[in-house]
Design an enzyme around this catalytic site. Structure first.
Site, PDB file in Angstrom:
ATOM      1  N   PRO A  89       0.804  -1.227   0.000  1.00 37.36           N
ATOM      2  CG  PRO A  89      -0.128  -1.108   2.136  1.00 37.36           C
ATOM      3  CD  PRO A  89       0.548  -2.050   1.199  1.00 37.36           C
ATOM      4  CD  GLU A 116       1.459  -3.759  11.127  1.00 37.67           C
ATOM      5  OE1 GLU A 116       1.360  -2.528  10.976  1.00 37.67           O
ATOM      6  OE2 GLU A 116       0.493  -4.502  11.417  1.00 37.67           O
ATOM      7  NE  ARG A 154      -8.001  -6.052 -20.721  1.00 37.46           N
ATOM      8  CZ  ARG A 154      -8.358  -5.092 -21.569  1.00 37.46           C
ATOM      9  NH1 ARG A 154      -7.580  -4.035 -21.737  1.00 37.46           N
ATOM     10  NH2 ARG A 154      -9.492  -5.188 -22.242  1.00 37.46           N
ATOM     11  CG  ASP A 169      -9.537  -1.176 -23.009  1.00 42.75           C
ATOM     12  OD1 ASP A 169     -10.624  -1.350 -23.586  1.00 42.75           O
ATOM     13  OD2 ASP A 169      -8.765  -2.094 -22.699  1.00 42.75           O
TER      14      ASP A 169
END
Length: 245
Positions: A89, A116, A154, A169
């Site tokens: 993150p 953690e 893709r 896209d």
């Protein structure tokens, strides 16, 4: 392309990689994968891959030894220099541009963490990229890794049935994609715009361009910050802005 995924839970990933476009890509020999349970590389007699953090604090931290040994075992068997990607993150926010960059690589190694966090030496000395798929925290890195695999594969040549699908896209062009319609032309009184059935391709493309700009203006104006708008684009946006007042 070959993709190695280091995970403590390979069963989370297996079914995704053998479904839909990813399965077809493997059948076309466009990419292959290997799931590596890095617990298999631990030197701990109790089969542990984590330990308490120095200095105290909540949670457990992934130890460097099993992760380093797993990556080194993989890279010994290849002559290429793979991108080693840490799912975290704290990492760079993932974008379509990054997916396109990864799609040019011969090999990717994705590291999925749990607990953690990671021992900092993994971050400092082993990886080439640190990626976050959004500003939220997941239980582990597996879901993020699957997002990366799907978005990258893709983009590989001939994976999608229509060669124009990926370049058009949302985010690939830098803008959000225009609306789409299909049969029937009239569904419960909700009608397809006449221009799309006109057969005039120039007018259709102009309509799609305008709708793409409009949708981006309404939903993601931040995308305009790095987008090279033409003079015609600016005129269209001025008109959209005036209508919005």
């Amino acid at each position: 392309m070959h993709i190695d995924i280091l995970t403590l839970f390979p069963e989370m990933i297996e079914s995704v990689l053998n479904t839909s476009i990813l399965k077809k890509a493997q059948e076309k020999n466009k990419f292959s994968y290997n799931l590596v349970n890095f617990r298999d590389y631990t030197e701990s007699k109790h089969n542990k891959v984590d330990d308490y953090p120095y200095g105290g604090g909540a949670g457990m931290v992934l130890s460097p030894q099993p992760v380093f040994d797993a990556v080194e075992a993989i890279t010994k068997e290849t002559s290429s220099k793979p991108r080693v990607i840490l799912m975290c993150p704290q990492g760079e926010r993932y974008t379509q541009k990054k997916a396109e960059e990864f799609a040019t690589s011969e090999q990717l190694i994705l590291i999925c963490g749990h607990y953690e966090g990671y021992d900092e030496r993994i971050r400092e000395h082993l990886i080439t990229d640190e990626i976050s798929i959004g500003d939220y925290v997941l239980t582990g890195g597996e879901l993020g890794a699957m997002v990366i695999v799907d978005s990258v594969v893709r983009l590989l040549p001939d994976v999608l049935g229509n060669k124009e699908s990926a370049p058009q896209d949302s985010f690939s062009t830098g803008l959000l994609e225009h609306p789409h319609y299909t049969r029937p032309a009239d569904f419960r009184g909700m009608k397809v715009p006449d221009i799309l059935m006109s057969g005039d391709h120039a007018k259709i493309e102009a309509w799609r361009r305008k709708e793409s700009l409009k949708r981006t203006y309404e939903r993601r104006r931040d995308l305009f910050d790095d987008y090279p708008l033409t003079e015609e684009d600016k005129k269209i946006l001025d008109m959209i802005s005036n209508q919005d007042r």
